[in-house]
Design a protein around this motif. Structure first.
Motif, PDB file in Angstrom:
ATOM      1  N   VAL A  31       0.817  -1.214   0.000  1.00 51.63           N
ATOM      2  CA  VAL A  31       0.000   0.000   0.000  1.00 51.63           C
ATOM      3  C   VAL A  31       0.854   1.270   0.000  1.00 51.63           C
ATOM      4  O   VAL A  31       0.693   2.131  -0.846  1.00 51.63           O
ATOM      5  CB  VAL A  31      -0.950   0.017   1.225  1.00 51.63           C
ATOM      6  CG1 VAL A  31      -1.775   1.282   1.246  1.00 51.63           C
ATOM      7  CG2 VAL A  31      -1.834  -1.202   1.233  1.00 51.63           C
ATOM      8  N   VAL A  32       1.757   1.392   0.964  1.00 53.26           N
ATOM      9  CA  VAL A  32       2.524   2.624   1.171  1.00 53.26           C
ATOM     10  C   VAL A  32       3.851   2.548   0.411  1.00 53.26           C
ATOM     11  O   VAL A  32       4.626   1.614   0.623  1.00 53.26           O
ATOM     12  CB  VAL A  32       2.797   2.839   2.681  1.00 53.26           C
ATOM     13  CG1 VAL A  32       3.570   4.108   2.908  1.00 53.26           C
ATOM     14  CG2 VAL A  32       1.504   2.839   3.462  1.00 53.26           C
ATOM     15  N   PRO A  33       4.127   3.530  -0.471  1.00 50.96           N
ATOM     16  CA  PRO A  33       5.404   3.530  -1.183  1.00 50.96           C
ATOM     17  C   PRO A  33       6.590   3.699  -0.221  1.00 50.96           C
ATOM     18  O   PRO A  33       6.518   4.474   0.731  1.00 50.96           O
ATOM     19  CB  PRO A  33       5.302   4.724  -2.124  1.00 50.96           C
ATOM     20  CG  PRO A  33       3.862   5.061  -2.186  1.00 50.96           C
ATOM     21  CD  PRO A  33       3.259   4.601  -0.909  1.00 50.96           C
ATOM     22  N   THR A  34       7.651   2.976  -0.485  1.00 52.40           N
ATOM     23  CA  THR A  34       8.843   3.055   0.351  1.00 52.40           C
ATOM     24  C   THR A  34       9.441   4.455   0.330  1.00 52.40           C
ATOM     25  O   THR A  34       9.928   4.944   1.348  1.00 52.40           O
ATOM     26  CB  THR A  34       9.886   2.029  -0.126  1.00 52.40           C
ATOM     27  OG1 THR A  34       9.277   0.754  -0.173  1.00 52.40           O
ATOM     28  CG2 THR A  34      11.080   1.979   0.778  1.00 52.40           C
ATOM     29  N   SER A  35       9.390   5.110  -0.830  1.00 52.93           N
ATOM     30  CA  SER A  35       9.954   6.455  -0.935  1.00 52.93           C
ATOM     31  C   SER A  35       9.226   7.437  -0.013  1.00 52.93           C
ATOM     32  O   SER A  35       9.844   8.350   0.535  1.00 52.93           O
ATOM     33  CB  SER A  35       9.896   6.948  -2.375  1.00 52.93           C
ATOM     34  OG  SER A  35       8.570   6.913  -2.853  1.00 52.93           O
ATOM     35  N   LEU A  36       7.938   7.263   0.195  1.00 48.11           N
ATOM     36  CA  LEU A  36       7.196   8.118   1.112  1.00 48.11           C
ATOM     37  C   LEU A  36       7.660   7.902   2.549  1.00 48.11           C
ATOM     38  O   LEU A  36       7.815   8.860   3.315  1.00 48.11           O
ATOM     39  CB  LEU A  36       5.692   7.857   0.995  1.00 48.11           C
ATOM     40  CG  LEU A  36       4.794   8.668   1.926  1.00 48.11           C
ATOM     41  CD1 LEU A  36       4.908  10.159   1.618  1.00 48.11           C
ATOM     42  CD2 LEU A  36       3.370   8.202   1.809  1.00 48.11           C
ATOM     43  N   LEU A  37       7.914   6.659   2.915  1.00 45.23           N
ATOM     44  CA  LEU A  37       8.410   6.375   4.262  1.00 45.23           C
ATOM     45  C   LEU A  37       9.797   6.959   4.482  1.00 45.23           C
ATOM     46  O   LEU A  37      10.096   7.475   5.562  1.00 45.23           O
ATOM     47  CB  LEU A  37       8.411   4.877   4.517  1.00 45.23           C
ATOM     48  CG  LEU A  37       7.041   4.209   4.569  1.00 45.23           C
ATOM     49  CD1 LEU A  37       7.191   2.710   4.773  1.00 45.23           C
ATOM     50  CD2 LEU A  37       6.198   4.811   5.667  1.00 45.23           C
ATOM     51  N   ILE A  38      10.648   6.897   3.458  1.00 45.37           N
ATOM     52  CA  ILE A  38      11.993   7.480   3.573  1.00 45.37           C
ATOM     53  C   ILE A  38      11.901   8.991   3.687  1.00 45.37           C
ATOM     54  O   ILE A  38      12.621   9.611   4.478  1.00 45.37           O
ATOM     55  CB  ILE A  38      12.872   7.039   2.389  1.00 45.37           C
ATOM     56  CG1 ILE A  38      13.141   5.536   2.474  1.00 45.37           C
ATOM     57  CG2 ILE A  38      14.175   7.818   2.345  1.00 45.37           C
ATOM     58  CD1 ILE A  38      13.849   4.956   1.289  1.00 45.37           C
TER      59      ILE A  38
ATOM     60  N   LEU B  26       9.349  10.715   4.962  1.00 47.81           N
ATOM     61  CA  LEU B  26       8.852  11.011   6.309  1.00 47.81           C
ATOM     62  C   LEU B  26       9.931  10.810   7.364  1.00 47.81           C
ATOM     63  O   LEU B  26      10.042  11.597   8.308  1.00 47.81           O
ATOM     64  CB  LEU B  26       7.637  10.145   6.623  1.00 47.81           C
ATOM     65  CG  LEU B  26       6.364  10.477   5.846  1.00 47.81           C
ATOM     66  CD1 LEU B  26       5.272   9.475   6.167  1.00 47.81           C
ATOM     67  CD2 LEU B  26       5.910  11.880   6.121  1.00 47.81           C
ATOM     68  N   ALA B  27      10.753   9.767   7.201  1.00 46.84           N
ATOM     69  CA  ALA B  27      11.857   9.533   8.138  1.00 46.84           C
ATOM     70  C   ALA B  27      12.872  10.672   8.069  1.00 46.84           C
ATOM     71  O   ALA B  27      13.369  11.125   9.108  1.00 46.84           O
ATOM     72  CB  ALA B  27      12.529   8.199   7.841  1.00 46.84           C
TER      73      ALA B  27
END
Length: 98
Positions: free
Chosen positions: A32-39, A41-42
């Motif tokens: 569901v959530v793209p990895t690039s979005l998590l990076i 946000l981090a």
């Protein structure tokens, strides 16, 4: 150390990047959530928010508005410039990995 990291990312000079790394950076977490979005946000939570709230971050903001006014206010201009350029390099390196 950097040469070893470069060989890890690109085993053959001029070749393609490691497929596992590329899949990890461009994939999705739990489908569901793209990895690039998590990076992103981090990076915001770990780097930007503490920088923005620190005295050096406020000095960087003041220096960007007016360097002479920030200097006359007693802001650490050289430290703010150094931190800003370092932060820009870090974020550019994260973007380049994509």
């Amino acid at each position: 150390m950097y040469y070893g990291l470069a060989l890890l990312l690109r085993p053959v000079p001029g070749g393609s990047i490691n497929e596992d790394l590329a899949d990890a950076l461009t994939g999705k977490v739990a489908g569901v959530v793209p990895t690039s979005l998590l990076i992103l946000l981090a990076a915001v939570v770990i780097v930007w928010i503490p920088f923005k709230r620190s005295p050096v971050g406020r000095a960087a903001y003041a220096t960007g508005s007016s360097e002479s006014a920030a200097f006359l206010s007693g802001m650490p201009i050289l430290r703010a410039k150094f931190a800003s350029y370092t932060l820009a390099g870090l974020l550019a390196a994260i973007a380049a990995s994509f």
